[in-house]
Motif scaffolding. Sequence first.
Motif, short mmCIF file in Angstrom:
data_model
loop_
_atom_site.label_atom_id
_atom_site.label_comp_id
_atom_site.label_asym_id
_atom_site.label_seq_id
_atom_site.Cartn_x
_atom_site.Cartn_y
_atom_site.Cartn_z
N THR A 35 47.82 40.13 36.94
CA THR A 35 48.14 39.32 35.75
C THR A 35 49.06 40.08 34.80
O THR A 35 49.81 39.48 34.04
CB THR A 35 46.88 38.89 34.98
OG1 THR A 35 46.17 40.08 34.56
CG2 THR A 35 45.97 38.02 35.83
N HIS A 36 48.99 41.40 34.82
CA HIS A 36 49.91 42.26 34.07
C HIS A 36 49.69 43.69 34.51
O HIS A 36 48.71 43.99 35.20
CB HIS A 36 49.76 42.09 32.56
CG HIS A 36 48.40 42.43 32.00
ND1 HIS A 36 47.26 41.74 32.36
CD2 HIS A 36 48.00 43.39 31.14
CE1 HIS A 36 46.22 42.26 31.71
NE2 HIS A 36 46.64 43.26 30.97
N ILE A 37 50.62 44.57 34.09
CA ILE A 37 50.61 45.94 34.62
C ILE A 37 49.94 46.88 33.62
O ILE A 37 50.60 47.71 32.98
CB ILE A 37 52.06 46.39 34.97
CG1 ILE A 37 52.80 45.31 35.76
CG2 ILE A 37 52.03 47.71 35.75
CD1 ILE A 37 52.13 44.87 37.06
N GLY B 297 46.44 49.57 33.26
CA GLY B 297 45.64 50.39 34.17
C GLY B 297 44.37 49.74 34.67
O GLY B 297 43.97 49.95 35.82
N ASP B 298 43.74 48.91 33.85
CA ASP B 298 42.47 48.29 34.24
C ASP B 298 42.67 47.02 35.08
O ASP B 298 41.71 46.33 35.41
CB ASP B 298 41.60 47.99 33.00
CG ASP B 298 42.33 47.16 31.96
OD1 ASP B 298 43.57 47.26 31.88
OD2 ASP B 298 41.68 46.43 31.19
N HIS B 299 43.94 46.73 35.41
CA HIS B 299 44.23 45.54 36.23
C HIS B 299 44.95 45.88 37.54
O HIS B 299 45.03 45.06 38.43
CB HIS B 299 45.07 44.54 35.42
CG HIS B 299 44.35 44.04 34.21
ND1 HIS B 299 43.76 42.80 34.15
CD2 HIS B 299 44.05 44.64 33.04
CE1 HIS B 299 43.15 42.65 32.98
NE2 HIS B 299 43.32 43.77 32.28
N ILE B 300 45.49 47.11 37.60
CA ILE B 300 46.27 47.51 38.79
C ILE B 300 45.70 48.74 39.51
O ILE B 300 46.22 49.15 40.53
CB ILE B 300 47.75 47.86 38.41
CG1 ILE B 300 47.79 49.04 37.42
CG2 ILE B 300 48.46 46.64 37.84
CD1 ILE B 300 49.15 49.67 37.28
N GLY C 216 43.87 36.31 32.37
CA GLY C 216 44.10 37.76 32.27
C GLY C 216 43.73 38.25 30.88
O GLY C 216 42.64 37.94 30.37
N ASP C 217 44.66 38.97 30.22
CA ASP C 217 44.43 39.42 28.85
C ASP C 217 45.32 38.65 27.88
O ASP C 217 45.53 39.08 26.74
CB ASP C 217 44.74 40.93 28.71
CG ASP C 217 43.72 41.79 29.43
OD1 ASP C 217 42.78 41.25 30.05
OD2 ASP C 217 43.87 43.03 29.39
N ALA C 218 45.86 37.51 28.32
CA ALA C 218 46.83 36.77 27.49
C ALA C 218 46.18 36.19 26.24
O ALA C 218 46.82 36.09 25.20
CB ALA C 218 47.48 35.65 28.31
N SER D 54 39.86 38.02 31.66
CA SER D 54 39.59 39.25 32.41
C SER D 54 38.61 40.20 31.74
O SER D 54 38.25 41.23 32.32
CB SER D 54 40.89 40.00 32.68
OG SER D 54 41.69 39.27 33.60
N HIS D 55 38.23 39.90 30.51
CA HIS D 55 37.24 40.72 29.80
C HIS D 55 36.41 39.79 28.92
O HIS D 55 36.84 38.68 28.61
CB HIS D 55 37.92 41.76 28.90
CG HIS D 55 38.91 42.64 29.58
ND1 HIS D 55 38.55 43.65 30.45
CD2 HIS D 55 40.27 42.66 29.52
CE1 HIS D 55 39.65 44.25 30.89
NE2 HIS D 55 40.70 43.68 30.35
N PRO D 56 35.25 40.27 28.45
CA PRO D 56 34.49 39.48 27.47
C PRO D 56 35.08 39.68 26.08
O PRO D 56 34.53 40.41 25.26
CB PRO D 56 33.08 40.06 27.58
CG PRO D 56 33.28 41.48 28.05
CD PRO D 56 34.54 41.49 28.87
#
Length: 303
Positions: free
Chosen positions: A64-66, A68-71, A170-172, A213-215
């Motif tokens: 969803t984006h680059i 560290g916690d997603h790649i 994601g984190d959007a 992607s997170h609470p």
Amino acid sequence: MEIASGIHLLKCPLDSLWTGVFVLAREKLVVIDTAFDHSLVEVVYPYLEKIGRSPADIDLVINTHIHGDHIGGNARLQRDSRAKFAAHRLGREKLANPYFHLNKIRSRFTPLVPFQEIKSGLHPQDIDIDLEHGQIIDLGDSTLRVLHSPGHAAEGICLHDSASGILFTGDALQGGGTMSTGVALYHDLDGYLLALDRVAGALADGVTMIAASHPFDPISGLVPAAECSAFLRYCRDKVARHDAILRGYLAAHRDAPDLREAVRLLLEGAGLTTAPTVPVLAYHTAAAHLAKLAPEKQWGEPL
Ligand SMILES: [Zn+2]
């Protein structure tokens, strides 16, 4: 856990929170985001085994984006599968040089705030499929529609699943942020507002659930259809509140504004009682507003 037919949310521990890896078990086996390298060994692979699949079966990995916690698990998945990797085209250069990109975010406001350098866990990688806003990803029996959602990250995307109606954000959508940021985290205010507008458009088209992607404050990660509009409004309210706080600060300190003090007020306004785990992150949000409110001043080199 299975959140809809064939769609699984795997919560991978991240400090006291979690980062979500989503598995879509369709005609194609798709993984959205890869958390950290150790998350694959500890969470993702055992889960795949439980549902009768293996890493070798994965056809497509979408980031969803680059960040560290997603790649972080990309490299291991690349070794263990023949999956194609997809991300928004603005992520290509970043994924090719992740340390440089991620440490630029961490060091942007040094020495105002200590540099918490990222030193391990990432690998340079080529993207196989460049994604664009509006693109339709064909999964055989269903599709994912790409919504370019900048603001939190220039290359951020949401994915709208045709089969379930779930919107993976994601984190959007930041809400009020997480423990590590203290406030909603975005470095580009106009981009963030555009992302919120695009999500509003998707909601009008029909979304059965937002899967973040997170609470993020105040959600648990998953937002049922009836509460999606309220969550979006909460995200907008946070932006307005940040803006009001920083306008107030600038009105009193226009001649010599101090970014550290502005951030302190922002965190205080968010009702934060403990320091965020990664203090530099709130600086990005403050700078995103201040760069618009007082463009004649320097607010850290833009990303
Ligand atoms: Zn994240």
